[in-house]
Design a protein around this motif. Structure first.
Motif, PDB file in Angstrom:
ATOM      1  N   LEU A 277       0.839  -1.207   0.000  1.00  0.00           N
ATOM      2  CA  LEU A 277       0.000   0.000   0.000  1.00  0.00           C
ATOM      3  C   LEU A 277       0.871   1.253   0.000  1.00  0.00           C
ATOM      4  CD1 LEU A 277      -2.858  -0.989   2.484  1.00  0.00           C
ATOM      5  CD2 LEU A 277      -2.947  -0.868  -0.005  1.00  0.00           C
ATOM      6  N   ASP A 278       1.934   1.228   0.802  1.00  0.00           N
ATOM      7  CA  ASP A 278       2.850   2.370   0.835  1.00  0.00           C
ATOM      8  C   ASP A 278       3.452   2.617  -0.549  1.00  0.00           C
ATOM      9  OD1 ASP A 278       2.401   2.891   3.440  1.00  0.00           O
ATOM     10  OD2 ASP A 278       4.224   1.917   4.191  1.00  0.00           O
ATOM     11  N   LEU A 279       3.822   1.509  -1.208  1.00  0.00           N
ATOM     12  CA  LEU A 279       4.417   1.628  -2.532  1.00  0.00           C
ATOM     13  C   LEU A 279       3.437   2.280  -3.512  1.00  0.00           C
ATOM     14  CD1 LEU A 279       6.623   1.020  -4.616  1.00  0.00           C
ATOM     15  CD2 LEU A 279       5.662  -1.266  -4.873  1.00  0.00           C
ATOM     16  N   LEU A 280       2.186   1.832  -3.477  1.00  0.00           N
ATOM     17  CA  LEU A 280       1.176   2.411  -4.370  1.00  0.00           C
ATOM     18  C   LEU A 280       1.002   3.908  -4.082  1.00  0.00           C
ATOM     19  CD1 LEU A 280      -1.554  -0.396  -4.499  1.00  0.00           C
ATOM     20  CD2 LEU A 280      -0.146   0.409  -6.395  1.00  0.00           C
ATOM     21  N   ALA A 281       0.988   4.258  -2.793  1.00  0.00           N
ATOM     22  CA  ALA A 281       0.820   5.666  -2.415  1.00  0.00           C
ATOM     23  C   ALA A 281       2.004   6.505  -2.904  1.00  0.00           C
ATOM     24  CB  ALA A 281       0.660   5.777  -0.898  1.00  0.00           C
ATOM     25  N   ASP A 282       3.220   5.950  -2.779  1.00  0.00           N
ATOM     26  CA  ASP A 282       4.424   6.653  -3.252  1.00  0.00           C
ATOM     27  C   ASP A 282       4.349   6.916  -4.751  1.00  0.00           C
ATOM     28  OD1 ASP A 282       5.464   6.595  -0.794  1.00  0.00           O
ATOM     29  OD2 ASP A 282       6.988   5.041  -1.196  1.00  0.00           O
ATOM     30  N   ILE A 283       3.951   5.854  -5.483  1.00  0.00           N
ATOM     31  CA  ILE A 283       3.877   5.963  -6.941  1.00  0.00           C
ATOM     32  C   ILE A 283       2.878   7.035  -7.326  1.00  0.00           C
ATOM     33  CG2 ILE A 283       2.963   4.731  -8.958  1.00  0.00           C
ATOM     34  CD1 ILE A 283       4.393   2.231  -7.651  1.00  0.00           C
ATOM     35  N   GLN A 284       1.754   7.048  -6.608  1.00  0.00           N
ATOM     36  CA  GLN A 284       0.736   8.042  -6.896  1.00  0.00           C
ATOM     37  C   GLN A 284       1.259   9.457  -6.641  1.00  0.00           C
ATOM     38  OE1 GLN A 284      -2.883   8.088  -4.414  1.00  0.00           O
ATOM     39  NE2 GLN A 284      -3.934   8.124  -6.399  1.00  0.00           N
TER      40      GLN A 284
END
Lengths: 518, 301
Positions: free
Chosen positions: A446-453
């Motif tokens: 989830l953190d990774l997805l948030a970073d990418i966003q």
């Protein structure tokens, strides 16, 4: 009163590999003990060893191993067999496969009655119906004649529990009994287990989810890598965890705090919109009149239970499925109305991440080839781009040469994300992207997805049955039931003050770490 | 069910047509075959042509062939000058006996091998796997020759040829059934081992079931599903193998008839045998489909 089970220094190994390293535990009559840990922690093997079912090729050693006061180390196969079902019943994860799919549920329950000679043959059919009735299955006589696939997830889990308690055991061993279930059904099954316990049956509950066991466990044992790292009364473990791992498990339960750090979505740029989308399979309407809008840098959560139409909505949004009515637009341009030939050049802009990456990978390809496939780049640049993408999702460059099969679940999902990012999409459609992952890995993904966003301003459609996960990542949320959107709005608004009765029921059913009551 | 029946009829029609086309394409003149070793004069030839209706256009001959088939008339043998139906009727008995015995032997051996060796130690599995591999890869006629030389010529336990009494059936049934046992045994064992690892097997053990009862009541049914898929293939193997086995063991039967018909270009007989195989094939695959539904409630819909 003698303990039901006492083990000290239990060691279980398969060939040269020891998977349980010196576990000690005891279960007293009528108490509920929970073992919590992530996959591979040895919790299931420990539980099954208590029934003499550690598995083929296993070697079990223990300093003390007493079952109802008798020394289990000296048990013969026959001794174990007489205990199984009679002394302890086993409930596994998914009744669709944990009950024999080729036999009726009534036959499965009757088998226990026959094996342990609980009631005379003539009374068995009646007893099966009584048992199904006792676990809350309506029309028990009809249901007894049905097969597991003909029952709903909740009903067949109840039938599985009926088979486990048929010989009136002193102990129920429940290994992830609610993991395959929707949240409202999970609450019902947990209530049913709590009822059995109130009636005097001891319960050994195995779960990866601290919140699930928090509601009914007297004592909690936290396992990691084959060892118990923390144990104590449930309240103490939850309120004042002593071991770092327990703390990380508690912290990893997704919460809404991470959202605050992300930049706000750009509401002036619309990325994807659905307008009155409707789709039927045969005469069954799966998605009914669903509209939504998704902006640059925004995450739209879609929650609902199995069969609510979430995945069909995802396919409609990706234009992989033709809507019967309505349409979708990509960047305010026609999308679902285009012909596939016209759509193909636009496809890189919207990418999919699915629940089980392994199923969406060709198992014969290496990770590097999987990520390179959608890239339209000269060969020389392609490899550099693959390495970039791997680095972006936090995987070492060596991963490129590996087969996806040798990776862990979290690593595979990272590969799936890297592959989806390859064509530089503006929209990611994520269908249950973290549902198959352990909770600490969930938080990382989830953190990774948030970073990418935050970095690329990607718009994300995030589909999940897990409200906690959606609460952690989404800006806005659609609540779906039977193909319709029953409620939508700001995620905090919807989750703290749900207006629709269904959303209220969903929220009420979520198992919580009730720290406030401590 | 009606759809299945339609498919079955279509397959039979295709088999009839294909064999008819094969007849047209076959080298050699039909009239030459019909004349055979008898007196050969233009008058006799004309007589034969009108008698067999060979002066009509080929399509009309084809339609009349189909029409006669519909009435159960398989035509007359060129060589034997008898009704093909009559020839088949006298020869079908021993062949049915042989294939059923071989199928029974194969299934029984496979079942025993699979149940005894499923999930057992590496040594036992290695030995049976090797035996299975040999039985599958060695052609039936070689198995037949080995069986004959050991049990008939050397030991004298069983007759060398003929079809008198059940003793004469033992060796041919073994020769034909062993390859079936080999393949089926592997599939059944694989199915059993997979079933025994499933969660429902764990649940069943946790009820206190013995391993034997687990196999008998739960696992065997699961193992039967992939095995059934193979059964269609066995039909072909058994029919094809029966020809060779009958010739090798000097047994009367359809195999002998087919051999003679092929070598003598007796096309009506060849076509009838082809049709009969197609009927057997279609019947068996229909029965198998029904069996699937009985065994697996999930496909009952």
């Amino acid at each position: 009163m003698t303990s039901l089970v006492t083990v000290e220094d239990l060691r279980v190994s398969f060939g040269p590999a020891e998977v349980v390293h010196g576990v000690s535990l005891s279960i007293e009559p009528g108490e509920c003990v929970a073992i919590v840990g992530e996959s591979g922690s040895g919790k299931s093997v420990t539980a099954r060893t208590l029934l003499g079912l550690a598995g083929p090729g296993s070697a079990v050693q223990a300093g003390t191993f007493r079952v109802t006061g008798r020394d289990a180390r000296a048990f013969t196969t026959g001794d174990w067999r007489r205990l199984r079902g009679r002394f302890a019943g086993l409930v596994l994860q998914d009744a669709l496969v944990s009950l024999d799919p080729l036999r009726t549920v009534g036959a499965e329950i009757a088998e226990v009655l026959a094996l342990h000679d609980v009631v005379p043959r003539a009374r068995r059919a009646d007893r099966v119906a009584e048992l199904l009735d006792a676990v809350g299955v309506p029309e028990p006589r009809t249901r007894a004649g049905q097969y597991p696939h003909q029952l709903s997830g909740g009903l067949r889990q109840r039938a599985l529990i009926a088979s486990a308690i048929a010989a009136d055991p002193q102990l129920i061993i429940a290994d992830e009994p609610t993991t395959a279930l929707d949240v409202t059904i999970q609450a019902q099954i947990l209530r049913l287990l709590a009822e059995r316990r109130a009636a005097g049956t001891a319960l050994l509950l195995i779960s990866h989810d601290l919140a699930v066991v928090a509601a009914i466990a007297d004592r909690i044992l936290v396992m990691k890598d084959g060892r118990i790292v923390e144990e104590g009364p449930a309240r103490e473990v939850l309120a004042a965890p002593r071991h770092d791992y327990t703390r990380s498990l508690l912290a990893a339960v997704p919460s809404a705090t991470s959202r605050a750090t992300r930049p706000a979505p750009d509401l002036s740029v619309q990325a994807l919109a659905g307008i009155n989308l409707t789709r039927s399979y045969g005469s069954r309407r799966v998605v009914h009149d669903v509209s939504f809008a998704l902006h640059k840098g925004e995450t739209l959560g879609v929650v609902g239970e199995s069969g609510s139409g979430k995945t069909t909505l995802a396919r409609l949004a990706l234009a992989l499925l033709e809507p019967d009515q309505g349409h979708a637009t990509l960047h305010r341009e026609p999308w679902t109305q285009l012909r596939e030939r016209e759509r193909r050049p636009l496809r890189p802009r919207i990418q999919l991440i699915s629940q089980s990456p392994l199923d969406s990978f060709d198992p014969r390809h290496t990770v590097g080839r999987l990520i390179a496939e959608p890239l339209r780049l000269p060969r020389a640049e392609r490899f550099a781009r693959v390495l970039d993408l791997l680095a972006r999702v936090g995987l070492p460059p060596e991963t490129a040469a590996l087969s996806p099969r040798v990776l862990s679940g979290g690593q595979r999902q990272r590969v799936a994300i890297a592959r989806a990012l390859g064509p530089r999409p503006d929209v990611l459609v994520c269908d249950e992207p973290v549902s198959a992952l352990d909770v600490s890995i969930q938080a990382q993904v989830l953190d990774l997805l948030a970073d990418i966003q935050a970095e690329y301003g990607t718009a994300i459609v995030f589909i999940s049955h897990d409200l906690a996960v959606v609460a952690a990542i989404a800006d806005r949320v659609l609540v779906m039931k039977d193909g319709r959107v029953v409620e939508e709005g700001d995620v905090e608004e919807v989750f703290t003050r749900p207006r629709h009765p269904y959303t209220q029921a969903l929220m009420a059913a979520v198992p919580r770490l009730e720290l406030s009551t401590l | 069910m009606i759809k299945r029946l339609g498919t079955a009829l279509a397959v039979l029609w295709a088999a009839a047509t294909a064999s008819y086309v094969a007849l047209l394409l076959a080298p050699g003149d039909t009239i030459d075959i019909l004349v055979g070793d008898g007196p050969d004069t233009p008058e006799i030839r004309t007589k034969i042509i009108t008698e067999w209706g060979l002066d009509r256009p080929e399509f009309v001959q084809y339609l009349s062939y189909l029409w006669r088939l519909l009435h159960g008339d398989l035509g007359r043998s060129y060589q034997l000058q008898r009704g093909v139906g009559e020839i088949l009727a006298t020869q079908i008995g021993p062949t049915v006996q042989l294939t059923l015995a071989a199928a029974g032997t194969g299934v029984a051996l496979a079942g025993i091998i699979a149940i005894v060796t499923a999930g057992r130690g590496r040594w036992l599995r290695g030995v049976t796997s090797a035996a299975e591999l040999v039985s599958v890869s060695v052609p039936p006629f070689l198995i037949g020759i080995v069986l004959l030389s050991v049990f008939s010529f050397t030991l004298g336990w069983f007759p060398v040829s003929g079809a008198q009494g059940p003793r004469a059936l033992v060796l041919p049934a073994l020769a034909l059934g062993l390859p079936v046992a080999g393949v089926l045994g592997q599939v059944l064992r694989g199915g059993l081992e997979r079933a025994l690892e499933q969660p429902f097997a764990v649940t069943a053990r946790a009820r206190g079931l013995t391993e034997r009862a687990l196999v008998a009541r739960h696992a065997l049914r699961h193992a039967l599903i992939p095995a059934l898929t193979l059964a269609g293939w066995f039909t072909g193997t058994l029919l094809g193998g029966a020809v060779i086995t009958e010739v090798l063991f000097g047994r009367p039967g359809l195999g002998q008839v087919a051999m003679q018909a092929v070598t003598g270009r007796d096309m009506p007989v060849v076509m009838a045998v082809v049709l009969l195989s197609a009927v057997a094939y279609v019947t068996i695959s229909t029965l198998l489909d029904l069996a699937y539904r009985v065994i697996d409630p999930r496909i009952r819909g």
